[in-house]
Enzyme design. Structure first.
Site, mmCIF file in Angstrom:
data_model
loop_
_atom_site.group_PDB
_atom_site.id
_atom_site.type_symbol
_atom_site.label_atom_id
_atom_site.label_comp_id
_atom_site.label_asym_id
_atom_site.label_seq_id
_atom_site.Cartn_x
_atom_site.Cartn_y
_atom_site.Cartn_z
ATOM 1 N N ALA A 33 0.822 -1.224 0.000
ATOM 2 C CA ALA A 33 0.000 0.000 0.000
ATOM 3 C C ALA A 33 0.853 1.270 0.000
ATOM 4 O O ALA A 33 0.393 2.342 -0.383
ATOM 5 C CB ALA A 33 -0.922 0.009 1.220
ATOM 6 N N LYS A 105 -24.060 -6.625 0.790
ATOM 7 C CA LYS A 105 -24.627 -6.770 -0.564
ATOM 8 C C LYS A 105 -26.078 -6.340 -0.610
ATOM 9 O O LYS A 105 -26.526 -5.730 -1.588
ATOM 10 C CB LYS A 105 -24.477 -8.207 -1.056
ATOM 11 N N ILE A 136 -13.215 -14.146 -3.275
ATOM 12 C CA ILE A 136 -12.877 -14.117 -4.710
ATOM 13 C C ILE A 136 -12.832 -12.657 -5.166
ATOM 14 O O ILE A 136 -13.800 -11.925 -4.974
ATOM 15 C CB ILE A 136 -13.936 -14.877 -5.549
ATOM 16 N N GLY A 187 -23.836 -26.066 10.812
ATOM 17 C CA GLY A 187 -23.444 -24.657 10.758
ATOM 18 C C GLY A 187 -23.229 -24.131 9.337
ATOM 19 O O GLY A 187 -22.751 -23.018 9.148
ATOM 20 N N GLU A 190 -27.862 -20.986 8.073
ATOM 21 C CA GLU A 190 -28.270 -20.190 9.236
ATOM 22 C C GLU A 190 -29.563 -20.758 9.830
ATOM 23 O O GLU A 190 -30.301 -21.476 9.154
ATOM 24 C CB GLU A 190 -28.542 -18.751 8.779
ATOM 25 N N ASP A 201 -30.054 -13.785 -1.443
ATOM 26 C CA ASP A 201 -28.654 -13.402 -1.245
ATOM 27 C C ASP A 201 -27.906 -13.450 -2.587
ATOM 28 O O ASP A 201 -27.155 -12.515 -2.924
ATOM 29 C CB ASP A 201 -28.009 -14.365 -0.232
ATOM 30 N N LYS A 205 -26.082 -10.229 -4.890
ATOM 31 C CA LYS A 205 -24.719 -10.236 -5.454
ATOM 32 C C LYS A 205 -24.768 -10.107 -6.972
ATOM 33 O O LYS A 205 -23.965 -9.394 -7.584
ATOM 34 C CB LYS A 205 -24.006 -11.528 -5.033
#
Ligand code: HSE
Length: 442
Positions: A33, A105, A136, A187, A190, A201, A205
């Site tokens: 950076a 998102k 990704i 797990g 949810e 969801d 995206k």
């Protein structure tokens, strides 16, 4: 140069990962950076837990607005989620002249137009690599790596929960409900899995990727969204016998008359790389006119994979903080005054090929009747498979039953809807017809 000062709102799974990776890799990050990046303030409702994560030397507060009020903070990371308080805080941070990094998102897919306009007016960046496909770097790829291209289509497995469920259904021959319970126990899903299993969801995206690919505003409200709750083990088995896998895909395509924006289960040839993405992994295929087909694969969620994306955004901001706002990479890849008004196509106008599964009476003339209806609608059949139904006898009818699976060539969705309605009305069609779209992704 003075280190860039960061305030973190919400130190849960991704926030802890961000704090830890930034600390662990600080030297390497500074080499990249050109200046330090320090989280100096954290806001979380659970102050004690937050303190146990960050230790000494970092201010921990329970009011996120204290971060916005702090003039030393250059960048705010929003990891609260949802459209409520997160929206207010992001807009307030922008108004206070702070850059924003978010993994949210849902917020950007629904309120992106307002948020990006506010950020442009104030000359700050809103960076959101972590919002799509976790670790990704797909936002970077679409916004910068593929910038030479006229992007033609994107297809992605962009929800790990549903990909895990579909992989388990295929491996173990189990139905959706059984696998969902197991995924919750492990797990992978949810306690309230609605956004994942209903495709919402993934549609959030996809909406962001579509805007960046085609230079259109974010239009989540116009996306076609269908989840995986209606899929049966039989469909996965028959698809396999025909050389296909079923995946929940987000697909967006540039057509002459508009943009396709759709999330639904989809048959994909088993030989495609994306068909072999298993478990909770994500993958996105993007096709550009110059580069051809490109594939991006990795973890779409999790603490450090998502932190990797959050920190990449922090590094971009550290590098570009001093650049003129007009010279920075635009939020949605295209300059705000060069956006296209190409409409999102209604689903009836979308062209696709189809998998149909019908439970029918096993008697002469049934196949002829239904292929006649498809022929009348101009729908061309690609393949037909007949298999003995799981329950061989229907006592009420006293007749044998059979499963017919039909693959069609491409046709308009509205023509298929009409044909399905007519076929469903035949007395020899005994159960609701299962219909799954099919994409060759060639
Ligand atoms: N719940 C998402 C998934 C991760 O299952 O992929 C966060 O968007």
């Amino acid at each position: 140069m003075k280190p860039i000062q960061v305030g973190l709102m919400g130190i849960g799974v991704v926030g802890s990962g961000t704090f830890n990776v930034l600390k662990r890799n600080q030297d390497e990050i500074v080499r990249r950076a050109g200046r330090g990046i320090e989280i100096t303030m954290v806001a979380d409702l659970d102050v004690e837990r937050a303190k146990s994560v960050v230790g000494e030397g970092v201010a921990v507060v329970n009011d996120a607005r204290a971060i916005i009020a702090n003039p030393d903070i250059d960048v705010v990371i929003e990891l609260i989620g949802g459209y409520g308080i997160a929206k207010a805080l992001v807009l307030e941070a922008i108004a206070a002249g702070k850059h924003v990094v978010t993994a949210n998102k849902a917020l950007l897919a629904v309120h992106g137009t307002e948020i990006f306009a506010a950020a442009s007016a104030k000359g700050v960046m809103v960076a959101f690599e972590a919002a799509v496909a976790g670790g990704i770097p797909i936002i970077k790829a679409l916004r910068e790596g593929l910038t030479a291209n006229r992007i033609q289509w994107i297809a992605g497995i962009i929800n790990g929960t549903t990909n895990f469920i579909l992989s388990e259904m295929r491996d173990k021959g189990l139905d959706f409900d059984v696998v969902l319970k197991e995924a919750q126990r492990l797990g992978y899903a949810e306690a309230d899995p609605t956004f994942d299993i209903q495709g919402i969801d993934a549609a959030h995206k996809l909406t962001l990727m579509s805007a960046m690919a085609f230079g259109i505003p974010v239009q989540f409200d116009k996306a076609y969204v269908e989840g995986i709750t209606q899929l049966g083990a039989a469909d996965i088995k028959y698809a396999e016998q025909l050389g296909y896998r079923i995946k929940l895909l987000g697909i967006t395509k540039r057509m002459e008359t508009g943009i396709e924006l759709r999330v639904h289960p989809c048959l994909v040839p088993a030989k495609r790389l994306i068909a072999n993405v298993e478990g909770a992994m994500n993958a996105v295929v993007a096709h550009g006119d110059a580069v051809g087909t490109t594939l991006y694969y990795g973890k779409g969620a999790g603490s450090e994979p998502t932190a990797s994306a959050v920190i990449a955004d922090l590094v971009d901001i550290a590098r570009l903080d001093s650049a003129e706002a007009a010279q920075r990479v635009p939020h949605l890849a295209f300059q705000p005054d060069a956006m296209s008004d190409l409409p999102i196509l209604p689903m009836g106008e979308v062209r696709s090929s189809y998998y149909l599964r019908l439970r029918v009476a096993d008697q002469a003339g049934v196949l002829a009747q239904l292929t006649g209806i498809l022929a009348q609608a101009g729908i061309n059949i690609d393949a037909v498979l007949q298999r003995e139904a799981d329950e061989v006898q229907d006592p009420a009818l006293g007749a044998a039953q059979t499963d017919l699976v039909i693959l069609t060539h491409e046709c308009k969705e509205s023509d298929m809807n009409n044909a399905i309605a007519q076929v469903q009305a035949l007395p020899t069609v005994l159960q609701p017809i299962a219909r799954i779209r099919k994409e060759e992704l060639a």
